[in-house]
Design an enzyme around this catalytic site. Structure first.
Site, PDB file in Angstrom:
ATOM      1  N   LYS A   1       2.658 -30.783 -32.557  1.00  0.00           N
ATOM      2  CA  LYS A   1       1.746 -31.303 -31.539  1.00  0.00           C
ATOM      3  C   LYS A   1       2.168 -30.733 -30.205  1.00  0.00           C
ATOM      4  O   LYS A   1       3.260 -30.168 -30.082  1.00  0.00           O
ATOM      5  CB  LYS A   1       1.752 -32.834 -31.509  1.00  0.00           C
ATOM      6  CG  LYS A   1       3.145 -33.479 -31.523  1.00  0.00           C
ATOM      7  CD  LYS A   1       3.065 -34.990 -31.625  1.00  0.00           C
ATOM      8  CE  LYS A   1       3.005 -35.528 -33.028  1.00  0.00           C
ATOM      9  NZ  LYS A   1       1.933 -36.475 -33.243  1.00  0.00           N
ATOM     10  N   ARG A   2       1.315 -30.894 -29.183  1.00  0.00           N
ATOM     11  CA  ARG A   2       1.716 -30.467 -27.863  1.00  0.00           C
ATOM     12  C   ARG A   2       3.060 -31.078 -27.504  1.00  0.00           C
ATOM     13  O   ARG A   2       3.360 -32.213 -27.864  1.00  0.00           O
ATOM     14  CB  ARG A   2       0.668 -30.931 -26.834  1.00  0.00           C
ATOM     15  CG  ARG A   2      -0.534 -30.039 -26.751  1.00  0.00           C
ATOM     16  CD  ARG A   2      -0.178 -28.634 -26.384  1.00  0.00           C
ATOM     17  NE  ARG A   2       0.168 -28.534 -24.994  1.00  0.00           N
ATOM     18  CZ  ARG A   2      -0.599 -27.937 -24.082  1.00  0.00           C
ATOM     19  NH1 ARG A   2      -1.727 -27.348 -24.428  1.00  0.00           N
ATOM     20  NH2 ARG A   2      -0.212 -27.889 -22.822  1.00  0.00           N
TER      21      ARG A   2
ATOM     22  N   HIS B   1      -9.404 -41.217 -23.230  1.00  0.00           N
ATOM     23  CA  HIS B   1      -8.474 -40.720 -24.256  1.00  0.00           C
ATOM     24  C   HIS B   1      -7.009 -40.936 -23.935  1.00  0.00           C
ATOM     25  O   HIS B   1      -6.158 -40.553 -24.726  1.00  0.00           O
ATOM     26  CB  HIS B   1      -8.690 -39.226 -24.504  1.00  0.00           C
ATOM     27  CG  HIS B   1      -9.990 -38.896 -25.151  1.00  0.00           C
ATOM     28  ND1 HIS B   1     -10.116 -38.739 -26.509  1.00  0.00           N
ATOM     29  CD2 HIS B   1     -11.224 -38.716 -24.634  1.00  0.00           C
ATOM     30  CE1 HIS B   1     -11.383 -38.458 -26.801  1.00  0.00           C
ATOM     31  NE2 HIS B   1     -12.070 -38.440 -25.673  1.00  0.00           N
TER      32      HIS B   1
ATOM     33  N   THR C   1      -4.441 -37.737 -34.101  1.00  0.00           N
ATOM     34  CA  THR C   1      -5.358 -37.446 -35.209  1.00  0.00           C
ATOM     35  C   THR C   1      -4.646 -36.657 -36.304  1.00  0.00           C
ATOM     36  O   THR C   1      -5.066 -36.692 -37.453  1.00  0.00           O
ATOM     37  CB  THR C   1      -6.593 -36.661 -34.721  1.00  0.00           C
ATOM     38  OG1 THR C   1      -6.161 -35.668 -33.797  1.00  0.00           O
ATOM     39  CG2 THR C   1      -7.588 -37.580 -34.035  1.00  0.00           C
TER      40      THR C   1
ATOM     41  N   LYS D   1      -4.516 -36.475 -40.711  1.00  0.00           N
ATOM     42  CA  LYS D   1      -4.576 -35.252 -41.524  1.00  0.00           C
ATOM     43  C   LYS D   1      -3.421 -35.207 -42.517  1.00  0.00           C
ATOM     44  O   LYS D   1      -3.599 -34.867 -43.690  1.00  0.00           O
ATOM     45  CB  LYS D   1      -4.559 -34.011 -40.621  1.00  0.00           C
ATOM     46  CG  LYS D   1      -5.777 -33.923 -39.706  1.00  0.00           C
ATOM     47  CD  LYS D   1      -5.632 -32.892 -38.577  1.00  0.00           C
ATOM     48  CE  LYS D   1      -6.755 -33.096 -37.557  1.00  0.00           C
ATOM     49  NZ  LYS D   1      -6.523 -32.338 -36.305  1.00  0.00           N
TER      50      LYS D   1
ATOM     51  N   LYS E   1       5.564 -37.871 -26.279  1.00  0.00           N
ATOM     52  CA  LYS E   1       5.530 -37.649 -27.727  1.00  0.00           C
ATOM     53  C   LYS E   1       6.938 -37.561 -28.315  1.00  0.00           C
ATOM     54  O   LYS E   1       7.115 -37.591 -29.528  1.00  0.00           O
ATOM     55  CB  LYS E   1       4.739 -36.384 -28.050  1.00  0.00           C
ATOM     56  CG  LYS E   1       3.252 -36.492 -27.713  1.00  0.00           C
ATOM     57  CD  LYS E   1       2.529 -35.188 -28.017  1.00  0.00           C
ATOM     58  CE  LYS E   1       1.098 -35.157 -27.509  1.00  0.00           C
ATOM     59  NZ  LYS E   1       0.148 -35.924 -28.352  1.00  0.00           N
TER      60      LYS E   1
END
Ligand code: 73E
Length: 848
Positions: free
Chosen positions: A576-577, A372, A693, A697, A582
């Site tokens: 998100k985390r 992942h 992901t 959404k 990120k």
């Protein structure tokens, strides 16, 4: 809140089964109030009503669960097992109601009893046994497996505490972490199986029998008990109800007593070493491997109990053990369960007396491994001395897999076969090795997972490519390409469209003129919306749904933070985390840039600005270990919170730009935010986000993406068309060169991006307070800049300008939104699970 809410008369009618509204459901709810909850009829609050409704739904699930499991036993199909340390399930009641097809019945029944379903659904605590995407993916996959009637079970741990609750200190924006005691109230969704237990050993001694067979006896040490709790996983529109088995650890009677008798009171109560500690808490770090003993204990405890359980089930079939892989496929969700490979070898060789080679053949036909992430800090390595101490027999087996001098046939002697294929290439040998040299030596779990699995996959096209080219190139060369594949991630449209956005779901059903239960099971049907893109009435209704969802979010924020939001503004979301890769920092620096720009405009010029509300949410791994401040992520949260404080209070700009950090991000919060977004940000440094992901959404709910050319963003753009995605930034192949430049030929920020330099200097100047606290964070951008913010900033700002421009033509925007949603068929987790079932596990559906 006033209660009792119901009136005596309707409750008594319900008890007698004479209500007009779903009499059987009403009766069962009231019955549960009286019996299971031991409360007087109608003497309950919303939480009690939730509990009673949940218990009533649970009765239905149990019936279906039983029929399903019975049918599996009767037909003995090949089964697949999804081993994941994380299952981020969120709430269950509304999902169960939807999947069972009884949502409306329960809604009317509850309202006849004086309650509203909406108020009752929010009483449920999230089951938050996961950090982020990896755990939520596991939950979506369980939903899709059950929906497609596939014999798939999940195996995980029943943590007493899930992911921590995040609190944001009002005065300075620091993140505080509180425990998440999600099991404090009885959990109606699990079935305790106190009779299904296994003993799991730690420490002790491994004694080889003789060098010829490779067999050994492992004894002594600490034994703990694994107890099964079964969580029912209903499929949508089918009776099939699968199982998620979670293990709880508890002391084996006798062990604690033994050390107590030996006068070692301290040891028998020592918490970090106690049996109960093993499943007490989910590790809140994603993308980091710490090498903590308790984490290794969790991993072994869980894989050992799960394998013992699978073996017991297999033995009921009365088939020769050599056929194990014909009846069982085991999917490893990242390297966390890699010890299962070694444990199955131990069971086969030591207990089932299967010769080593035969055992290895079974093992390598049973396991499948999904990677992942390519981030080096996430690659698990366990120190040899720790393994030797905790799992002495397993370390022997690992070394035997590497090269056991006395094990006979050459084919399974990994290093020897490597040597044969690449004679004399010692560097290649050391890269392929399961053992990393050093002090101490380390076992590379990813290498072990590759060697011990039938196939290996990444989670999006680009990522699977990087897995093959950067992470395991030598293994690709050794085994050939066919061992490596890709399964692009997916999301369940039941939770991520129908449940979280019922108005959009209804509009889609009406427009497609197909029943909801058809398109929710075949998401490619959404393409039918394309025929209506130019229908202005449909456009208006599409826009109205989005607006309604934005108002719902606005109301939520007003209740939570006490601030009013203008729902006609553009809603821009990054949830998100928190992680350096990120790049939440890029986003907040972009917000500051926009703020300074608006501030510099004359009042009449400001009126032309696109109004925007920016939302952030996400947890940061707790930063302070005893010894060090491990990351600067909490500082990013502080910066966001303090920038929000300043700009939300600035009367010159606050009608054009406002900013919110919503605390305690969760699945349930995502269900409110996602349907309300106009754009969402997926802005990782190219090549770092394996898939993502939430991007899927947002698009499914008609939000557009601002993103880098990374992970699943790329495949989303392929589907919806690049003109419907706001791409920016450098591409993956550039990133390494840029990092090299930053180190050896640095260019000052002032030269590279004057706009960014201005933003950084403004933060340094202290207008957002902080008294210099942000300097370490700003310096990661000014120097080194590993995540290439300086290189991407200008192109990021340009992408956001394109968003403003596009949003100004509202009709075109709505068309983009419709087109995006219409092309999301590929990203249903039903498609992803079909990929796994056919290309990996080789399993088929079981009809009841
Ligand atoms: O890109 C996401 C991906 O969508 C990736 O970062 C995430 O997995 C998602 C599902 O495939 C992920 N989580 C972890 N590694 N990758 C991870 C690593 C260590 C501990 C916990 C989680």
């Amino acid at each position: 809140e006033k209660w009792p809410k119901g009136d005596e008369k309707s409750w008594k009618a319900a008890l007698r089964g004479v209500t007009t509204e779903s009499p059987e459901i009403s009766k069962s709810i009231v019955n549960h109030v009286q019996t299971s909850l031991a409360r007087a009829p109608y003497n309950i609050d919303d939480f009690g009503a939730y509990q009673a409704a949940a218990l009533s739904v649970r009765d239905n699930l149990i019936v279906n669960w039983n029929s399903t499991q019975l049918e599996y036993s009767r037909k003995s199909p090949k089964r697949a097992y999804y081993l994941s340390l994380e299952f981020l399930m969120g709430r269950t009641l509304s999902n169960a109601l939807l999947n069972l097809g009884v949502l409306d019945n329960y809604s009317s029944s509850l309202s006849s009893l004086g309650f509203s379903l909406e108020d009752i659904l929010v009483q449920e605590r999230d089951a938050a046994l996961g950090n982020g995407g990896l755990g939520r993916l596991a939950a979506c996959y369980l939903d899709s497996s059950a929906t497609q009637e596939l014999p798939v079970w999940g195996y995980g741990l029943r943590y007493k505490y899930g992911i921590f609750q995040q609190l944001i200190k009002a005065d300075d924006g620091t993140q505080l972490e509180a425990p998440d005691p999600w099991l404090d109230h009885q959990n109606p969704w699990e079935l305790p199986r106190l009779d299904v237990t296994y003993e799991v050993r730690f420490y002790g001694n491994a004694q080889r029998w003789d060098e010829g067979t490779g067999r050994a006896t492992w004894s002594g040490g600490q034994e703990v008990l694994a107890v099964a709790y079964d969580v029912m996983i209903p499929g949508y529109g089918t009776k099939n109800t699968n199982n998620l088995r979670l293990w709880e650890s508890k002391p084996k009677r006798g062990f604690d007593l033994q050390s107590f008798n030996a006068g070692n009171y301290e040891r028998s109560v020592e918490s970090s070493n106690s049996a109960a500690a093993i499943t007490s808490v989910l590790y809140p770090n994603d993308h980091t491997s710490f090498g903590k003993e308790l984490r290794l204990k969790q991993q072994y405890f869980w894989t050992a109990a799960s394998l013992a359980d699978m073996l017991r089930r297999f033995k009921h079939l009365e088939k020769p053990i050599s056929q194990f892989a014909e009846y069982n496929a085991i999917q490893l969700n990242d390297t966390h369960p890699t010890l299962a490979i070694v444990e199955l070898m131990r069971i086969l060789v030591d207990e089932e007396e299967v010769p080593w080679d035969g055992a290895w053949t079974i093992v390598t036909n049973t396991f499948f491994f999904t990677n992942h992430t390519v981030l080096p800090e996430a690659l698990e390595k366990w120190s040899v001395p720790l393994l030797e101490h905790l799992l002495p027999r397993h370390l022997q087996i690992i070394f035997d897999i590497v090269s056991h001098p006395a094990i006979i046939r050459e084919s399974s002697l990994f290093l020897q076969s490597v040597e044969k294929k690449f004679p004399g290439d010692r560097e290649k040998l050391s890269r392929l090795s399961l053992i990393e040299e050093g002090f101490p030596k380390q076992v590379r779990m990813a290498n072990l997972a590759v060697v011990g699995s039938r196939r290996v996959n990444g989670v999006a096209e680009l990522h699977s490519d990087l897995v093959q080219k950067n992470l395991f190139p030598d293994f690709v060369e050794f085994y050939g390409k066919s061992k490596f594949g890709n399964v692009t991630n997916g999301i369940t449209p039941r939770r991520w469209l129908d449940q979280c956005n019922p108005s959009l779901s209804a509009l889609i059903t009406e427009t497609l003129k197909i029943e909801r239960n058809v398109w929710l099971k075949d998401l490619y049907k959404l393409e039918g919306l394309l025929a209506h893109v130019n229908d202005s009435e449909f456009q208006a209704r599409w826009a109205a749904v989005k607006h309604q969802n934005k108002e719902r979010l606005a109301l939520f924020v007003e209740r939570q933070l006490g601030i009013k939001i203008d729902a006609s503004a553009l809603f821009d979301v990054q949830i998100k985390r928190l992680h350096e890769y990120k790049r939440q920092t890029l986003n907040i620096l972009g917000v500051i840039h926009r703020y300074l720009l608006i501030k510099s405009l004359k009042p009449e010029e400001r009126k032309k600005v696109v109004k925007k509300v920016v939302f952030f949410a996400g947890k940061a791994a707790p930063a302070c270990t005893l010894f060090k401040m491990s990351t600067l992520l909490p500082l990013t949260i502080r910066l966001i919170v303090n920038v929000a404080r300043v700009i939300n209070a600035d009367p010159d700009t606050n009608q054009y730009l406002s900013l919110f950090f919503l605390p305690d991000y969760s699945v349930s919060l995502a269900e409110i935010l996602i349907p309300a977004s106009d754009i969402s940000q997926h802005i990782s440094t190219a090549g770092t986000e394996a898939s993502g992901t939430s991007n899927m959404k947002f698009c499914l709910n008609g939000g557009l993406l601002v993103g880098t050319v990374d992970g699943a963003n790329i495949e989303i753009a392929e589907e919806v068309g690049e003109d419907n995605v706001f791409f920016f930034g450098h591409l993956t192949p550039d990133v390494e060169d840029l990092r090299y430049q930053h180190t050896y030929h640095p260019i000052p920020v002032e030269e590279k991006s004057p706009a960014l330099a201005h933003v950084l200097n403004t933060v340094s100047s202290g207008i957002f307070g902080g008294d210099g606290v942000y300097e370490p964070l700003l310096n990661t951008v000014r120097q080194g800049d590993f995540y290439i913010l300086t290189d991407d900033f200008d192109s990021y700002i340009r992408a956001l300008e394109m968003v403003d421009e596009a949003y100004s033509d509202r009709t075109e925007w709505i068309k983009k939104s419709i087109r995006t949603s219409a092309k999301m068929g590929k990203f249903s987790s039903d498609r992803a699970i079909q990929d796994y079932a056919q290309e990996y596990w080789n399993i088929e559906s079981v009809k009841l």
